[in-house]
Design an enzyme around this catalytic site. Structure first.
Site, PDB file in Angstrom:
ATOM      1  N   GLU A   1     -41.463   5.342  23.913  1.00  0.00           N
ATOM      2  CA  GLU A   1     -41.712   6.389  24.870  1.00  0.00           C
ATOM      3  C   GLU A   1     -42.918   7.119  24.684  1.00  0.00           C
ATOM      4  O   GLU A   1     -43.559   7.486  25.541  1.00  0.00           O
ATOM      5  CB  GLU A   1     -40.148   7.283  24.916  1.00  0.00           C
ATOM      6  CG  GLU A   1     -39.046   6.524  25.295  1.00  0.00           C
ATOM      7  CD  GLU A   1     -37.682   7.315  24.905  1.00  0.00           C
ATOM      8  OE1 GLU A   1     -37.588   7.447  23.670  1.00  0.00           O
ATOM      9  OE2 GLU A   1     -36.976   7.607  25.862  1.00  0.00           O
TER      10      GLU A   1
ATOM     11  N   GLU B   1     -31.553   2.531  22.063  1.00  0.00           N
ATOM     12  CA  GLU B   1     -30.573   3.371  22.281  1.00  0.00           C
ATOM     13  C   GLU B   1     -29.335   2.967  22.635  1.00  0.00           C
ATOM     14  O   GLU B   1     -28.255   3.459  22.145  1.00  0.00           O
ATOM     15  CB  GLU B   1     -31.216   4.680  23.169  1.00  0.00           C
ATOM     16  CG  GLU B   1     -32.456   5.222  22.637  1.00  0.00           C
ATOM     17  CD  GLU B   1     -33.809   4.673  23.177  1.00  0.00           C
ATOM     18  OE1 GLU B   1     -33.650   3.491  23.535  1.00  0.00           O
ATOM     19  OE2 GLU B   1     -34.665   5.262  22.787  1.00  0.00           O
TER      20      GLU B   1
ATOM     21  N   ALA C   1     -37.123   8.029  17.373  1.00  0.00           N
ATOM     22  CA  ALA C   1     -36.300   9.314  17.201  1.00  0.00           C
ATOM     23  C   ALA C   1     -35.660   9.165  15.792  1.00  0.00           C
ATOM     24  O   ALA C   1     -35.275   7.912  15.509  1.00  0.00           O
ATOM     25  CB  ALA C   1     -35.655   9.888  18.411  1.00  0.00           C
TER      26      ALA C   1
ATOM     27  N   GLY D   1     -38.120   6.310  20.715  1.00  0.00           N
ATOM     28  CA  GLY D   1     -38.948   7.128  20.987  1.00  0.00           C
ATOM     29  C   GLY D   1     -40.445   7.082  20.621  1.00  0.00           C
ATOM     30  O   GLY D   1     -41.390   7.477  21.412  1.00  0.00           O
TER      31      GLY D   1
END
Ligand code: CAA
Length: 258
Positions: free
Chosen positions: A111, A131, A63, A108
């Site tokens: 993910e 993260e 992200a 991300g």
């Protein structure tokens, strides 16, 4: 779509996250483009989708950290929900999706690959959930799908330590199905997608649904679901074609999705 390209190769759809300057990092605009491209795929003409990242270096580097750096709690919730909604749509997409992981699959990116049915990696692929080192939790499904994919112990180790997992290690722990030299990755993914595309599409769709939904159920509910989905296949033209061909000791005609 600006940040996401789509190419149709016969029965295979190729989706490319195209924000190479930021190593294909995901912000709201990229997520919106990804969702729009997925929504536009014609599932009558497409039997398998491949998702990859633009360039030689990165699948998706996570992200967008710059976009998240000043977020409030409410904005953080909305961003996580946005990513989770798009990734859940990918996970529930009626036809199989392969992640062609061509480099960094961080946060991300890891993910996104986990929301796909199958992950195939290049030798330079690198997975991690960084993260906790950035002061946040995984926010696009990592706490849920990583444990479901590689088991809670390994997932917790990856998430708590933020350790990087190279392609060979990812293969060993079951995070990816196969690893290929970078220049062979797309050809191998297309070959795999082609093998899926040659099978009866109605059956393949029910298989995806049965596995994904069944994993969330107790075994009795799972096998009951399987019987329901199995029952959608007998009487289809593709089932009659395949089984008649078997009985007549010949190859079936190509499947027609009916
Ligand atoms: N967000 C925003 N920009 C990113 C980015 C990210 N996740 N990853 C890379 N970029 C940008 C860099 O800022 C840089 O931009 P500029 O050229 O404008 O400076 C460009 O991409 C190239 O990156 P680097 O110069 O850093 O390239 P490198 O080869 O030296 O390093 C890297 C590559 C190791 C992937 C490094 O960029 C990196 O560590 N990126 C962050 C990875 C990360 O922590 N991802 C997880 C994000 S959190 C998350 O995803 C939360 C969630 O679940 C919702």
């Amino acid at each position: 779509m600006g940040y996401v390209k789509y190419e149709q190769k016969d029965l295979i759809g190729i989706v490319t996250i195209d924000r190479e300057k930021a190593l294909n990092a995901l912000n709201d605009a990229v997520l919106a483009d990804l969702e729009a491209v997925i929504d536009a795929i014609d599932t009558n003409k497409t039997r398998c989708v491949i998702i990859t990242g633009a360039g030689q270096k990165s699948f998706v580097a996570g992200a967008d950290i710059a976009a998240m750096s000043t977020m409030t709690k409410a904005q953080g919730w909305a961003f996580s929900k946005h990513g989770n909604d798009v990734f859940r749509k990918i996970e529930k997409f009626p036809i199989p999706i392969i992640a062609a992981v061509n480099g960094f699959a961080l946060g991300g990116g890891c993910e996104l690959s986990l929301s796909c049915d199958i992950r195939i990696a290049s030798e330079n692929a690198l997975f991690a959930q960084p993260e906790a080192g950035l002061g946040i939790t995984p926010g696009f499904g990592g706490t849920q799908r990583l444990a479901r994919t590689i088991g809670a112990g390994k997932a917790k180790e990856m998430i708590y330590t933020c350790s990087k997992v190279k392609a060979e290690e990812a293969l060993r722990i079951g995070l990816v199905n196969a690893v290929y030299p970078a220049d062979q990755l797309m050809d191998e993914c297309i070959k795999l997608a082609g093998k899926i595309a040659r099978n009866a599409p109605i059956a393949v769709r029910q298989c995806k649904k049965a596995i994904n939904m069944g994993l969330q159920m107790d075994i009795d509910s799972g096998v009951a679901l399987e019987a329901d989905l199995f029952s959608l296949c007998p009487g289809t033209k593709d089932q009659r074609n395949a089984m008649t061909a078997f009985c007549e000791k010949r190859k079936p005609d190509p499947f027609i999705n009916e």
